[in-house]
Design a protein around this motif. Sequence first.
Motif, PDB file in Angstrom:
ATOM      1  N   GLY A 303       0.900  -1.222   0.016  1.00  0.00           N
ATOM      2  CA  GLY A 303      -0.131   0.071   0.072  1.00  0.00           C
ATOM      3  C   GLY A 303       0.945   1.172   0.040  1.00  0.00           C
ATOM      4  O   GLY A 303       0.755   2.169  -0.565  1.00  0.00           O
ATOM      5  N   GLU A 304       1.993   1.106   0.839  1.00  0.00           N
ATOM      6  CA  GLU A 304       2.763   2.261   0.834  1.00  0.00           C
ATOM      7  C   GLU A 304       3.418   2.362  -0.670  1.00  0.00           C
ATOM      8  O   GLU A 304       3.834   3.867  -0.793  1.00  0.00           O
ATOM      9  CB  GLU A 304       3.931   2.106   1.932  1.00  0.00           C
ATOM     10  N   LEU A 306       2.009   2.026  -3.457  1.00  0.00           N
ATOM     11  CA  LEU A 306       0.992   2.290  -4.166  1.00  0.00           C
ATOM     12  C   LEU A 306       0.852   1.087  -5.225  1.00  0.00           C
ATOM     13  O   LEU A 306       0.431   1.280  -6.215  1.00  0.00           O
ATOM     14  CB  LEU A 306       0.962   3.647  -5.166  1.00  0.00           C
ATOM     15  N   ARG A 307       1.052  -0.234  -4.712  1.00  0.00           N
ATOM     16  CA  ARG A 307       0.744  -1.539  -5.231  1.00  0.00           C
ATOM     17  C   ARG A 307      -0.177  -2.176  -5.081  1.00  0.00           C
ATOM     18  O   ARG A 307      -0.517  -2.522  -3.670  1.00  0.00           O
ATOM     19  CB  ARG A 307       2.071  -2.155  -5.444  1.00  0.00           C
TER      20      ARG A 307
END
Length: 364
Positions: A303-304, A306-307
Amino acid sequence: MRVLIAPDKFAGTLTAVQAAEAIATGWRRHAPGDELDLAPMADGGPGFVDVLHAALGGSLAAVTVRGPHGEQVPAAVLHVGETAYVESAQAAGLHLLSGAASESPETASSWGVGELVLAAVSAGARKVVVGLGGSGTTDGGAGALGALGATSDGVLDGGPAGLASVTSVELSAARERLSGVRLVAASDVDNPLTGLFGAAKTFGPQKGIAEDRIADVDALLEGFATATDRRTSLEKGAGAAGGIGYALLALGATREPGIELVAAAVSLADRAKAADLVVTGEGAFDFSSRAGKVPYGVAGVAGEALRPCIALAGKVLVGAREMRALGIESAYALVDLVGEERAMRDSADALAELAQRAARTWSR
């Protein structure tokens, strides 16, 4: 397409390394052109040392320590410079409980975990990281403390049953033996030692402690904490590995989430940024995965970056809403695809089939 494959073990069937390879095998059947990056993971439980050895190198020293009921069991200490990594499950793991009537879970001891720490220190380690998880003991770490030199007016090496005789515990000899050594408790849970969310209530049943004995074992741990260090028993992670976390914290250890420690060791954040999709997994994907487990940790890193992150599991026991709360876009279950019997019998092949199915949806 670049795919980062970062699963935990599938308990009882596949190690994290085997799971990652099985997922890769199945993924390639559908998308042979995809670039796959395998990053087997661990949260402090079984597989912790193997995963770190693969990521960090170093040398493995074979040792023999006392198992939960006094038998001699093989274990290993990973040395990387002046840091040593040990795995509590190797000395006190659930898999070491035979189930024999003469070997009650209430007499299972963590003594061998203390021996593992001693082996690391004796070999010159100035920092010892103890992976916690997958234990078959609920003795509050009393055995480990005894092996490290703690003394008591009662029995420290008799599992929770032995704690009935303990009214005082002296830690000075153990602390002296570890002088100058930094201890780290790599914990996959943040439970306290006792109470409603403590070691006995939360994890006792899976270790074979009868339901009608849970309150009694909790009371024994409460008495042990009172005799040793009551305040520390309330700290996060004190209930990890049946209370081995408590023993380490009482000796001055710091606590680090095992998944974060392993993620840093394998450079997971950088590898996630280089990927288009992250695939994780474990044996049972449920809402307890939020408590420091691999899928939640991997999903957080994804998530960090952005996947998107998907999960492959033996069983999926959460709904779509809970799944999103854990940061997982979609989850696939082995038992839904091949049934429970084959999922256990032919785990690697079944997981490869599941990965092939997931690739049909997610690979470009």
